[in-house]
Design a protein around this motif. Structure first.
Motif, PDB file in Angstrom:
ATOM      1  N   GLU A  64      40.554  29.655  37.333  1.00 24.57           N
ATOM      2  CA  GLU A  64      39.500  30.649  37.127  1.00 24.57           C
ATOM      3  C   GLU A  64      39.820  32.013  37.725  1.00 24.57           C
ATOM      4  OE1 GLU A  64      35.994  29.626  36.170  1.00 24.57           O
ATOM      5  OE2 GLU A  64      36.876  27.793  35.385  1.00 24.57           O
ATOM      6  N   SER A  65      41.051  32.236  38.154  1.00 30.53           N
ATOM      7  CA  SER A  65      41.349  33.449  38.916  1.00 30.53           C
ATOM      8  C   SER A  65      41.219  34.743  38.119  1.00 30.53           C
ATOM      9  CB  SER A  65      42.737  33.371  39.548  1.00 30.53           C
ATOM     10  OG  SER A  65      43.729  33.349  38.550  1.00 30.53           O
ATOM     11  N   ILE A  66      41.278  34.677  36.809  1.00 34.30           N
ATOM     12  CA  ILE A  66      41.087  35.917  36.033  1.00 34.30           C
ATOM     13  C   ILE A  66      39.976  35.753  35.000  1.00 34.30           C
ATOM     14  CG2 ILE A  66      43.374  36.893  36.430  1.00 34.30           C
ATOM     15  CD1 ILE A  66      44.151  36.007  33.659  1.00 34.30           C
ATOM     16  N   ALA A  67      38.957  34.997  35.361  1.00 35.49           N
ATOM     17  CA  ALA A  67      37.817  34.760  34.468  1.00 35.49           C
ATOM     18  C   ALA A  67      37.109  36.055  34.085  1.00 35.49           C
ATOM     19  CB  ALA A  67      36.830  33.789  35.116  1.00 35.49           C
ATOM     20  N   LYS A  68      37.186  37.082  34.923  1.00 35.95           N
ATOM     21  CA  LYS A  68      36.506  38.351  34.644  1.00 35.95           C
ATOM     22  C   LYS A  68      37.060  39.037  33.385  1.00 35.95           C
ATOM     23  CE  LYS A  68      34.949  42.597  36.816  1.00 35.95           C
ATOM     24  NZ  LYS A  68      34.978  43.429  38.007  1.00 35.95           N
ATOM     25  N   VAL A  69      38.301  38.728  33.011  1.00 31.69           N
ATOM     26  CA  VAL A  69      38.861  39.285  31.776  1.00 31.69           C
ATOM     27  C   VAL A  69      38.725  38.277  30.635  1.00 31.69           C
ATOM     28  CG1 VAL A  69      40.426  40.913  32.879  1.00 31.69           C
ATOM     29  CG2 VAL A  69      41.237  38.620  32.349  1.00 31.69           C
ATOM     30  N   ASP A  70      37.858  37.272  30.851  1.00 28.53           N
ATOM     31  CA  ASP A  70      37.485  36.277  29.847  1.00 28.53           C
ATOM     32  C   ASP A  70      38.649  35.400  29.392  1.00 28.53           C
ATOM     33  OD1 ASP A  70      35.522  34.912  28.505  1.00 28.53           O
ATOM     34  OD2 ASP A  70      35.621  36.163  26.724  1.00 28.53           O
ATOM     35  N   ILE A  71      39.482  35.017  30.325  1.00 28.45           N
ATOM     36  CA  ILE A  71      40.485  33.985  30.065  1.00 28.45           C
ATOM     37  C   ILE A  71      40.028  32.766  30.853  1.00 28.45           C
ATOM     38  CG2 ILE A  71      42.868  33.255  30.426  1.00 28.45           C
ATOM     39  CD1 ILE A  71      43.707  36.154  29.968  1.00 28.45           C
ATOM     40  N   GLN A  72      39.872  31.660  30.147  1.00 24.31           N
ATOM     41  CA  GLN A  72      39.299  30.463  30.744  1.00 24.31           C
ATOM     42  C   GLN A  72      40.274  29.296  30.702  1.00 24.31           C
ATOM     43  OE1 GLN A  72      35.715  29.866  28.492  1.00 24.31           O
ATOM     44  NE2 GLN A  72      34.985  31.925  28.897  1.00 24.31           N
ATOM     45  N   THR A  73      40.017  28.292  31.529  1.00 23.18           N
ATOM     46  CA  THR A  73      40.817  27.073  31.520  1.00 23.18           C
ATOM     47  C   THR A  73      40.846  26.500  30.107  1.00 23.18           C
ATOM     48  OG1 THR A  73      40.391  26.552  33.821  1.00 23.18           O
ATOM     49  CG2 THR A  73      40.933  24.705  32.390  1.00 23.18           C
ATOM     50  N   GLY A  74      42.033  26.150  29.652  1.00 21.85           N
ATOM     51  CA  GLY A  74      42.204  25.581  28.319  1.00 21.85           C
ATOM     52  C   GLY A  74      42.610  26.586  27.260  1.00 21.85           C
ATOM     53  N   ASP A  75      42.424  27.874  27.527  1.00 25.05           N
ATOM     54  CA  ASP A  75      42.825  28.894  26.553  1.00 25.05           C
ATOM     55  C   ASP A  75      44.344  28.867  26.382  1.00 25.05           C
ATOM     56  OD1 ASP A  75      40.202  29.710  26.370  1.00 25.05           O
ATOM     57  OD2 ASP A  75      40.496  31.611  27.415  1.00 25.05           O
ATOM     58  N   VAL A  76      44.790  29.140  25.161  1.00 23.60           N
ATOM     59  CA  VAL A  76      46.218  29.285  24.890  1.00 23.60           C
ATOM     60  C   VAL A  76      46.507  30.785  24.903  1.00 23.60           C
ATOM     61  CG1 VAL A  76      48.069  28.973  23.204  1.00 23.60           C
ATOM     62  CG2 VAL A  76      46.383  27.153  23.564  1.00 23.60           C
ATOM     63  N   LEU A  77      47.440  31.184  25.762  1.00 24.17           N
ATOM     64  CA  LEU A  77      47.815  32.582  25.863  1.00 24.17           C
ATOM     65  C   LEU A  77      49.117  32.806  25.110  1.00 24.17           C
ATOM     66  CD1 LEU A  77      47.174  33.068  29.691  1.00 24.17           C
ATOM     67  CD2 LEU A  77      45.553  33.239  27.800  1.00 24.17           C
ATOM     68  N   ASP A 109      51.086  50.351  44.939  1.00 23.36           N
ATOM     69  CA  ASP A 109      52.158  49.401  45.206  1.00 23.36           C
ATOM     70  C   ASP A 109      52.187  48.368  44.090  1.00 23.36           C
ATOM     71  OD1 ASP A 109      52.900  50.412  47.820  1.00 23.36           O
ATOM     72  OD2 ASP A 109      50.989  49.581  48.534  1.00 23.36           O
ATOM     73  N   VAL A 110      53.306  47.659  43.967  1.00 22.13           N
ATOM     74  CA  VAL A 110      53.421  46.597  42.974  1.00 22.13           C
ATOM     75  C   VAL A 110      52.758  45.346  43.530  1.00 22.13           C
ATOM     76  CG1 VAL A 110      54.999  45.144  41.660  1.00 22.13           C
ATOM     77  CG2 VAL A 110      55.558  47.547  42.051  1.00 22.13           C
ATOM     78  N   LEU A 111      51.772  44.823  42.814  1.00 24.24           N
ATOM     79  CA  LEU A 111      51.119  43.590  43.240  1.00 24.24           C
ATOM     80  C   LEU A 111      50.468  42.898  42.058  1.00 24.24           C
ATOM     81  CD1 LEU A 111      47.789  44.271  43.508  1.00 24.24           C
ATOM     82  CD2 LEU A 111      48.660  45.531  45.439  1.00 24.24           C
ATOM     83  N   LEU A 112      50.180  41.639  42.245  1.00 26.77           N
ATOM     84  CA  LEU A 112      49.470  40.833  41.250  1.00 26.77           C
ATOM     85  C   LEU A 112      48.069  40.601  41.789  1.00 26.77           C
ATOM     86  CD1 LEU A 112      52.259  38.217  40.555  1.00 26.77           C
ATOM     87  CD2 LEU A 112      51.633  40.156  39.116  1.00 26.77           C
ATOM     88  N   ARG A 113      47.062  40.818  40.939  1.00 24.73           N
ATOM     89  CA  ARG A 113      45.683  40.730  41.411  1.00 24.73           C
ATOM     90  C   ARG A 113      44.877  39.771  40.538  1.00 24.73           C
ATOM     91  NH1 ARG A 113      43.105  43.716  44.893  1.00 24.73           N
ATOM     92  NH2 ARG A 113      44.493  45.488  44.800  1.00 24.73           N
ATOM     93  N   PRO A 114      44.091  38.890  41.179  1.00 27.36           N
ATOM     94  CA  PRO A 114      43.166  38.057  40.413  1.00 27.36           C
ATOM     95  C   PRO A 114      41.995  38.909  39.926  1.00 27.36           C
ATOM     96  CG  PRO A 114      42.887  37.671  42.755  1.00 27.36           C
ATOM     97  CD  PRO A 114      44.040  38.628  42.605  1.00 27.36           C
ATOM     98  N   LYS A 115      41.285  38.441  38.919  1.00 31.91           N
ATOM     99  CA  LYS A 115      40.098  39.151  38.424  1.00 31.91           C
ATOM    100  C   LYS A 115      38.916  38.180  38.381  1.00 31.91           C
ATOM    101  CE  LYS A 115      41.314  43.392  37.535  1.00 31.91           C
ATOM    102  NZ  LYS A 115      40.679  44.543  38.082  1.00 31.91           N
ATOM    103  N   ASN A 116      38.503  37.765  39.570  1.00 34.35           N
ATOM    104  CA  ASN A 116      37.357  36.886  39.713  1.00 34.35           C
ATOM    105  C   ASN A 116      36.831  37.112  41.121  1.00 34.35           C
ATOM    106  OD1 ASN A 116      35.582  34.745  40.221  1.00 34.35           O
ATOM    107  ND2 ASN A 116      36.755  33.323  38.959  1.00 34.35           N
ATOM    108  N   LYS A 117      35.548  37.461  41.242  1.00 28.69           N
ATOM    109  CA  LYS A 117      34.977  37.774  42.560  1.00 28.69           C
ATOM    110  C   LYS A 117      35.097  36.608  43.527  1.00 28.69           C
ATOM    111  CE  LYS A 117      31.884  41.393  41.086  1.00 28.69           C
ATOM    112  NZ  LYS A 117      30.529  41.911  41.039  1.00 28.69           N
ATOM    113  N   ALA A 118      35.083  35.393  43.013  1.00 27.75           N
ATOM    114  CA  ALA A 118      35.223  34.225  43.888  1.00 27.75           C
ATOM    115  C   ALA A 118      36.582  34.196  44.564  1.00 27.75           C
ATOM    116  CB  ALA A 118      35.013  32.943  43.081  1.00 27.75           C
ATOM    117  N   TYR A 119      37.570  34.818  43.976  1.00 27.05           N
ATOM    118  CA  TYR A 119      38.917  34.845  44.542  1.00 27.05           C
ATOM    119  C   TYR A 119      39.190  36.119  45.329  1.00 27.05           C
ATOM    120  CZ  TYR A 119      40.142  30.813  41.716  1.00 27.05           C
ATOM    121  OH  TYR A 119      40.200  29.573  41.171  1.00 27.05           O
ATOM    122  N   ALA A 120      38.407  37.151  45.125  1.00 27.29           N
ATOM    123  CA  ALA A 120      38.682  38.447  45.744  1.00 27.29           C
ATOM    124  C   ALA A 120      38.674  38.386  47.268  1.00 27.29           C
ATOM    125  CB  ALA A 120      37.684  39.490  45.253  1.00 27.29           C
TER     126      ALA A 120
END
Length: 150
Positions: A64-77, A109-120
């Motif tokens: 669920e780490s990037i749920a804010k951009v509407d990618i959910q468990t089970g989605d095929v990317l 800076d170069v970094l990877l960020r989650p998009k879910n308040k629960a992870y922030a």
């Protein structure tokens, strides 16, 4: 968000030979059971989702780490290795032995960020350095989701 590798797309020739064109209706069209699609209005999902067949691969999202951009468990990317990742892109990244989906930030800076308040609060963005082993596997270009019919 972790991912499971599902494989890569076929060659452009294979995709063209196995293309299935599906009728495409405009959202504003008045649809009825008797509606007929226009002959020139069709869509091939391969053409829509895959711009570079030889560099495209698929992963299934888990978490669920990037749920804010509407990618959910089970989605095929759908991800493309040939694209140069830019600031703000959703990327498939490999770091410290783990493959994940995150938002790439290049400024300041170069970094990877989650998009879910629960992870922030608990997740500290991964900062790259000379000693880190960050590899961008590809840029996510499409999301395929099957809806739960209840």
């Amino acid at each position: 968000m972790r991912v499971s590798y599902l494989g890569s797309s076929e060659s452009a020739a294979f995709i063209a030979a196995n293309s299935i064109r599906i009728p495409l209706y405009s959202e504003s069209a008045k649809l009825s059971p008797k509606s007929q699609p226009s002959k020139d209005k069709s869509l091939d999902l391969n053409t829509l989702c895959i711009q570079n067949p030889t560099s495209t691969f698929f992963v299934r999202a888990q978490g669920e780490s990037i749920a804010k951009v509407d990618i959910q468990t089970g989605d095929v990317l759908v991800a493309d290795r040939s694209l140069t990742a830019r600031h703000g892109d959703i990327v498939i990244a490999y770091e410290h032995g783990k493959m994940s989906v995150m938002i790439l930030e290049l400024k300041p800076d170069v970094l990877l960020r989650p998009k879910n308040k629960a992870y922030a609060a608990s997740a500290v963005p991964v900062v790259t350095s000379e000693t880190s082993s960050l590899e961008i596997f590809g840029v996510v270009t499409s999301v395929v989701r099957q809806l739960d019919r209840g």
